[in-house]
Design an enzyme around this catalytic site. Sequence first.
Site, mmCIF file in Angstrom:
data_model
loop_
_atom_site.group_PDB
_atom_site.id
_atom_site.type_symbol
_atom_site.label_atom_id
_atom_site.label_comp_id
_atom_site.label_asym_id
_atom_site.label_seq_id
_atom_site.Cartn_x
_atom_site.Cartn_y
_atom_site.Cartn_z
ATOM 1 N N HIS A 86 -4.640 1.450 7.680
ATOM 2 C CA HIS A 86 -3.261 1.963 7.758
ATOM 3 C C HIS A 86 -3.078 3.128 6.776
ATOM 4 C CE1 HIS A 86 1.278 1.359 7.939
ATOM 5 N NE2 HIS A 86 1.149 2.043 6.819
ATOM 6 N N GLU A 87 -3.571 2.953 5.550
ATOM 7 C CA GLU A 87 -3.415 4.007 4.533
ATOM 8 C C GLU A 87 -4.272 5.225 4.866
ATOM 9 O OE1 GLU A 87 -0.983 3.599 2.864
ATOM 10 O OE2 GLU A 87 -0.777 1.426 2.837
ATOM 11 N N CYS B 209 5.611 -0.122 7.809
ATOM 12 C CA CYS B 209 5.295 1.059 7.003
ATOM 13 C C CYS B 209 6.536 1.443 6.222
ATOM 14 C CB CYS B 209 4.863 2.213 7.910
ATOM 15 S SG CYS B 209 4.436 3.720 7.005
ATOM 16 N N LEU B 210 6.359 1.723 4.939
ATOM 17 C CA LEU B 210 7.513 2.104 4.115
ATOM 18 C C LEU B 210 8.160 3.388 4.643
ATOM 19 C CD1 LEU B 210 6.077 1.327 0.570
ATOM 20 C CD2 LEU B 210 7.762 -0.013 1.865
ATOM 21 N N GLY C 129 0.844 -1.187 0.000
ATOM 22 C CA GLY C 129 0.000 0.000 0.000
ATOM 23 C C GLY C 129 0.885 1.244 0.000
ATOM 24 N N GLN D 16 2.977 10.008 1.550
ATOM 25 C CA GLN D 16 4.284 9.341 1.665
ATOM 26 C C GLN D 16 5.227 9.726 0.525
ATOM 27 O OE1 GLN D 16 2.345 5.294 2.339
ATOM 28 N NE2 GLN D 16 4.193 5.101 3.566
ATOM 29 N N HIS E 18 -2.641 7.570 7.133
ATOM 30 C CA HIS E 18 -1.651 8.471 6.518
ATOM 31 C C HIS E 18 -2.301 9.780 6.065
ATOM 32 C CE1 HIS E 18 2.104 6.256 6.484
ATOM 33 N NE2 HIS E 18 1.553 5.181 5.942
HETATM 34 O O1 GNR Z 1 3.838 -2.597 2.854
HETATM 35 C C1 GNR Z 1 3.104 -2.409 3.821
HETATM 36 N N1 GNR Z 1 2.699 -3.466 4.576
HETATM 37 C C2 GNR Z 1 1.720 -3.378 5.538
HETATM 38 C C3 GNR Z 1 1.569 -4.429 6.419
HETATM 39 C C4 GNR Z 1 0.587 -4.384 7.377
HETATM 40 C C5 GNR Z 1 -0.239 -3.304 7.481
HETATM 41 C C6 GNR Z 1 -0.098 -2.254 6.629
HETATM 42 C C7 GNR Z 1 0.873 -2.284 5.660
HETATM 43 S S1 GNR Z 1 1.016 -0.971 4.556
HETATM 44 C C8 GNR Z 1 2.703 -1.042 4.182
HETATM 45 C C9 GNR Z 1 3.078 0.000 3.143
HETATM 46 C C10 GNR Z 1 2.850 1.372 3.730
HETATM 47 O O2 GNR Z 1 3.600 1.912 4.496
HETATM 48 N N2 GNR Z 1 1.738 1.981 3.400
HETATM 49 O O3 GNR Z 1 1.449 3.175 3.924
HETATM 50 NI NI NI Z 2 2.486 3.290 5.808
#
Ligand code: GNR
Ligand code: NI
Length: 179
Positions: free
Chosen positions: A135-136, A93-94, A45, A50, A139
């Site tokens: 999660h997204e 999270c990246l 994601g 980001q 952000h």
């Molecule tokens: O790559 C990602 N893996 C992930 C694993 C569990 C819950 C959320 C994520 S999202 C993350 C990529 C990212 O930072 N998206 O904002």
């Molecule tokens: Ni993230």
Amino acid sequence: MLKTINTYGSPVLRDIALPVTSVTPEIRQLISDMFETMYAAEGIGLAAPQVGESIRLFIIDLHPMDAKEGRRVFINPELLEFSDEKDVYDEGCLSIPTVREDVVRPTAVRIKYQTPDGEDRNEWIDTFLARVIQHEFDHLEGVLFTDRISAIKRSLLKKTLKKIADGEIEVEMSENYQL
Ligand code: GNR
Ligand code: NI
């Protein structure tokens, strides 16, 4: 074009993103660049903030290896309803390279959003996709998963987070990825 992924400490990750008013050619290019960047970084994601764009848009592809069908784009998402049931998952999270922590979230969500073709969608999602959507969505509100862990765990991460903020830990980009 590959974009740079902003990491922990970058102020744009703490901003509340603004609505997308129309899907212009620039937005379409951004979406394409975000997929390229997400695949190169081996994420599932990616939210526009980001990559430095404080707008309400994120992409998800839970199965990047399985060709184009898994690509999802969510524009101006709203989370309308959450399941009472919650579960735990070790999130990453990246923007917070090397860090993984258990996060408790509702198992399912109702999301309203627009597609790049301007269609309105309203879906109840009760799979792992619900986890990544939340999660997204965070952000877009300037929230990171490290905000959702216990204060004790967060204090244990403090040094690592400082290293990321100081640029001592970088996002790994895969050398040979397939679009
Ligand atoms: O790559 C990602 N893996 C992930 C694993 C569990 C819950 C959320 C994520 S999202 C993350 C990529 C990212 O930072 N998206 O904002
Ligand atoms: Ni993230």
